[in-house]
Design a protein around this motif. Structure first.
Motif, PDB file in Angstrom:
ATOM      1  N   PRO A 209       0.806  -1.229   0.000  1.00 39.61           N
ATOM      2  CA  PRO A 209       0.000   0.000   0.000  1.00 39.61           C
ATOM      3  C   PRO A 209       0.838   1.279   0.000  1.00 39.61           C
ATOM      4  CG  PRO A 209      -0.947  -1.595   1.504  1.00 39.61           C
ATOM      5  CD  PRO A 209       0.381  -2.154   1.073  1.00 39.61           C
ATOM      6  N   LEU A 210       2.061   1.222   0.506  1.00 40.43           N
ATOM      7  CA  LEU A 210       2.959   2.380   0.457  1.00 40.43           C
ATOM      8  C   LEU A 210       3.706   2.363  -0.877  1.00 40.43           C
ATOM      9  CD1 LEU A 210       4.404   2.314   4.100  1.00 40.43           C
ATOM     10  CD2 LEU A 210       2.465   3.633   3.226  1.00 40.43           C
ATOM     11  N   PHE A 211       2.969   2.470  -1.963  1.00 36.38           N
ATOM     12  CA  PHE A 211       3.541   2.297  -3.294  1.00 36.38           C
ATOM     13  C   PHE A 211       4.503   3.400  -3.680  1.00 36.38           C
ATOM     14  CE2 PHE A 211      -0.393   4.668  -3.786  1.00 36.38           C
ATOM     15  CZ  PHE A 211      -0.041   5.698  -4.643  1.00 36.38           C
ATOM     16  N   TRP A 212       4.449   4.543  -2.995  1.00 40.01           N
ATOM     17  CA  TRP A 212       5.339   5.661  -3.318  1.00 40.01           C
ATOM     18  C   TRP A 212       6.703   5.509  -2.638  1.00 40.01           C
ATOM     19  CZ3 TRP A 212       1.210   5.865   0.013  1.00 40.01           C
ATOM     20  CH2 TRP A 212       1.473   6.206   1.337  1.00 40.01           C
ATOM     21  N   CYS A 213       6.874   4.457  -1.856  1.00 33.44           N
ATOM     22  CA  CYS A 213       8.118   4.242  -1.118  1.00 33.44           C
ATOM     23  C   CYS A 213       8.931   3.115  -1.735  1.00 33.44           C
ATOM     24  CB  CYS A 213       7.820   3.883   0.340  1.00 33.44           C
ATOM     25  SG  CYS A 213       7.002   5.180   1.287  1.00 33.44           S
ATOM     26  N   ALA A 214      10.236   3.290  -1.739  1.00 32.27           N
ATOM     27  CA  ALA A 214      11.159   2.221  -2.113  1.00 32.27           C
ATOM     28  C   ALA A 214      11.919   1.763  -0.881  1.00 32.27           C
ATOM     29  CB  ALA A 214      12.116   2.692  -3.195  1.00 32.27           C
ATOM     30  N   GLY A 215      11.231   1.740   0.245  1.00 30.92           N
ATOM     31  CA  GLY A 215      11.799   1.253   1.484  1.00 30.92           C
ATOM     32  C   GLY A 215      13.017   2.033   1.930  1.00 30.92           C
ATOM     33  N   CYS A 216      14.086   1.312   2.259  1.00 34.15           N
ATOM     34  CA  CYS A 216      15.306   1.940   2.762  1.00 34.15           C
ATOM     35  C   CYS A 216      16.039   2.742   1.694  1.00 34.15           C
ATOM     36  CB  CYS A 216      16.236   0.870   3.318  1.00 34.15           C
ATOM     37  SG  CYS A 216      15.531  -0.115   4.658  1.00 34.15           S
ATOM     38  N   GLN A 217      15.687   2.551   0.424  1.00 36.98           N
ATOM     39  CA  GLN A 217      16.377   3.276  -0.644  1.00 36.98           C
ATOM     40  C   GLN A 217      15.853   4.703  -0.838  1.00 36.98           C
ATOM     41  OE1 GLN A 217      15.942  -0.502  -1.573  1.00 36.98           O
ATOM     42  NE2 GLN A 217      17.719  -0.113  -0.292  1.00 36.98           N
ATOM     43  N   GLY A 218      14.639   4.992  -0.393  1.00 32.88           N
ATOM     44  CA  GLY A 218      14.087   6.333  -0.569  1.00 32.88           C
ATOM     45  C   GLY A 218      12.689   6.286  -1.150  1.00 32.88           C
ATOM     46  N   THR A 219      12.341   7.293  -1.938  1.00 32.69           N
ATOM     47  CA  THR A 219      11.010   7.381  -2.535  1.00 32.69           C
ATOM     48  C   THR A 219      11.046   6.993  -4.011  1.00 32.69           C
ATOM     49  OG1 THR A 219      11.271   9.721  -3.127  1.00 32.69           O
ATOM     50  CG2 THR A 219      10.386   9.238  -0.947  1.00 32.69           C
ATOM     51  N   MET A 220       9.919   6.542  -4.512  1.00 33.82           N
ATOM     52  CA  MET A 220       9.821   6.089  -5.899  1.00 33.82           C
ATOM     53  C   MET A 220       9.799   7.238  -6.907  1.00 33.82           C
ATOM     54  SD  MET A 220       9.746   2.800  -6.530  1.00 33.82           S
ATOM     55  CE  MET A 220       9.357   1.189  -5.836  1.00 33.82           C
ATOM     56  N   TYR A 221       9.531   8.431  -6.448  1.00 32.58           N
ATOM     57  CA  TYR A 221       9.396   9.539  -7.393  1.00 32.58           C
ATOM     58  C   TYR A 221      10.638  10.422  -7.362  1.00 32.58           C
ATOM     59  CZ  TYR A 221       4.542   8.047  -7.275  1.00 32.58           C
ATOM     60  OH  TYR A 221       3.397   7.308  -7.358  1.00 32.58           O
ATOM     61  N   PRO A 222      10.987  10.991  -8.546  1.00 35.83           N
ATOM     62  CA  PRO A 222      10.375  10.831  -9.863  1.00 35.83           C
ATOM     63  C   PRO A 222      10.721   9.476 -10.479  1.00 35.83           C
ATOM     64  CG  PRO A 222      12.348  12.140 -10.074  1.00 35.83           C
ATOM     65  CD  PRO A 222      12.159  11.887  -8.601  1.00 35.83           C
ATOM     66  N   LEU A 223       9.914   9.049 -11.460  1.00 36.64           N
ATOM     67  CA  LEU A 223      10.118   7.753 -12.098  1.00 36.64           C
ATOM     68  C   LEU A 223      11.218   7.841 -13.152  1.00 36.64           C
ATOM     69  CD1 LEU A 223       6.470   6.372 -12.470  1.00 36.64           C
ATOM     70  CD2 LEU A 223       8.120   6.041 -10.623  1.00 36.64           C
ATOM     71  N   ASN A 224      12.413   8.168 -12.691  1.00 37.56           N
ATOM     72  CA  ASN A 224      13.583   8.176 -13.565  1.00 37.56           C
ATOM     73  C   ASN A 224      14.824   7.932 -12.728  1.00 37.56           C
ATOM     74  OD1 ASN A 224      14.358  10.698 -12.407  1.00 37.56           O
ATOM     75  ND2 ASN A 224      13.124  11.803 -13.904  1.00 37.56           N
ATOM     76  N   GLY A 225      15.978   8.008 -13.343  1.00 42.20           N
ATOM     77  CA  GLY A 225      17.219   7.670 -12.665  1.00 42.20           C
ATOM     78  C   GLY A 225      17.919   8.805 -11.974  1.00 42.20           C
ATOM     79  N   ASN A 226      17.260   9.939 -11.786  1.00 40.49           N
ATOM     80  CA  ASN A 226      17.878  11.067 -11.103  1.00 40.49           C
ATOM     81  C   ASN A 226      17.708  10.895  -9.596  1.00 40.49           C
ATOM     82  OD1 ASN A 226      18.417  12.226 -13.638  1.00 40.49           O
ATOM     83  ND2 ASN A 226      16.412  13.191 -13.697  1.00 40.49           N
TER      84      ASN A 226
END
Length: 330
Positions: A209-226
């Motif tokens: 349900p926390l789809f905007w999170c990438a856990g310990c790595q940070g947040t999913m946004y923006p959807l690119n490699g920056n």
């Protein structure tokens, strides 16, 4: 659906960015964590238990499907390696193809190169990652586990997506076209919630349900490699790959495969269930043993990043993507 690649006019050239492209071909025997295939379940019962956490499986062992072929079968669940991914800060560096640099004549996809030893300046603790996405249905090639109806099928290894050619990946403003909801989660409360996802992913599985999170790595946004907050190559590359996979789900390229909805085939999943995937390092040092060999999206990298990067000659990352598959097998 894959990104069409025009290879005319492309030649092997030295990298424009600082540093030399590095990597090696993935050995399907020695560089693959075969224990990541498990648990293997029939219905809700694990018939071949594994040491790694598993998603929930349908309770009933018997299933019926009308597509792609009408059948009554057995409900099984297993983890399948489906894709290889280069994750590199050096444009056009194909890590899993032996560390070769294949650059076109046009200067496109030239993100910044950030070296781990840089001190100070705008590039400190940031990363600009590009990704190359390979078709890699390893189990299908080896004809293992189950019948063809349950396996990812491909005629061979192929490059399916190159982010250097994708303007949405290169520009954070253009990326908002496919993730306008990013503005909603750009606040301290939403970011703080990712601490709970970090703990859950490290202990067992990420919190879907926390789809905007990438856990310990940070947040999913923006959807690119920056990546604006990077404290290591493993953390930064895993975050970039997680964002890329969410992007492919948003674009309808990756689909769902877990739970009762996946028994008869793949289904649209525009919001990625993070628990569906495991990420195994293949380059520069393959992760083939231990509980952290193929951690879920968002798990802590405190242990898994130790001795996984070789300064100067081994800073380009490669991953094998594992996906959970529930299927009605004949």
């Amino acid at each position: 659906m894959v990104l069409a690649l025009g290879i005319s006019g492309i030649a092997s050239t030295p990298a424009r960015a600082a540093g030399t492209c590095s990597g090696h071909f993935v050995n399907p025997i020695t560089d693959v964590c075969w224990s990541c295939l498990f648990p293997l379940s029939v219905g809700g019962l694990p018939v071949w238990p594994g040491s790694r956490p598993d998603t929930n499986n349908p309770d009933l062992p018997v299933c019926a499907c009308g597509t792609p072929i009408p059948r009554i079968g057995i409900s099984i669940g297993f983890w399948e390696p489906i894709r290889l991914a280069d994750v590199t800060m050096k444009p056009w560096c194909f890590v899993n193809l032996g560390g070769i640099n294949i650059a076109p004549a046009l200067k496109i996809g030239q993100k910044q190169f950030t070296h781990s030893s840089q001190k100070g300046g705008n590039n400190q603790n940031t990363g600009g990652w590009n990704i190359h996405w390979y078709m890699y249905p390893l189990i299908s090639w080896l004809q293992m586990v189950v019948d063809f109806a349950c396996l990812e099928v491909s005629s061979g290894m192929d490059i399916a997506y190159i982010t250097e050619l994708d303007p949405l990946w290169q520009d954070s403003e253009l990326t908002t076209i496919i993730n306008p909801e990013a503005a909603i989660f750009a606040n301290p409360i939403a970011v703080a919630a990712c601490a709970a996802d970090c703990a859950a992913a490290t202990a067992r599985l990420p919190t879907d349900p926390l789809f905007w999170c990438a856990g310990c790595q940070g947040t999913m946004y923006p959807l690119n490699g920056n990546v604006a907050a990077q404290w290591g190559h493993v953390q930064g590359s895993r975050l970039a790959l997680s964002r890329f996979m969410l992007k492919l789900h948003r674009e309808g390229i990756l689909w769902g495969s877990v739970g009762g909805s996946g028994l008869c085939g793949y289904y649209p999943m525009p919001i990625m269930r993070k628990s569906q995937y495991r990420l195994q390092l293949t380059n520069p040092i393959p992760g083939t043993a231990g509980l952290d060999a193929c951690p879920p999206i968002g798990a802590a990298t405190t242990v898994s990043q130790v001795a996984k990067v070789v300064p100067a000659i081994g800073e380009d990352m490669g991953y094998l993507v594992w996906r959970k598959r529930n299927c009605c097998a004949l």
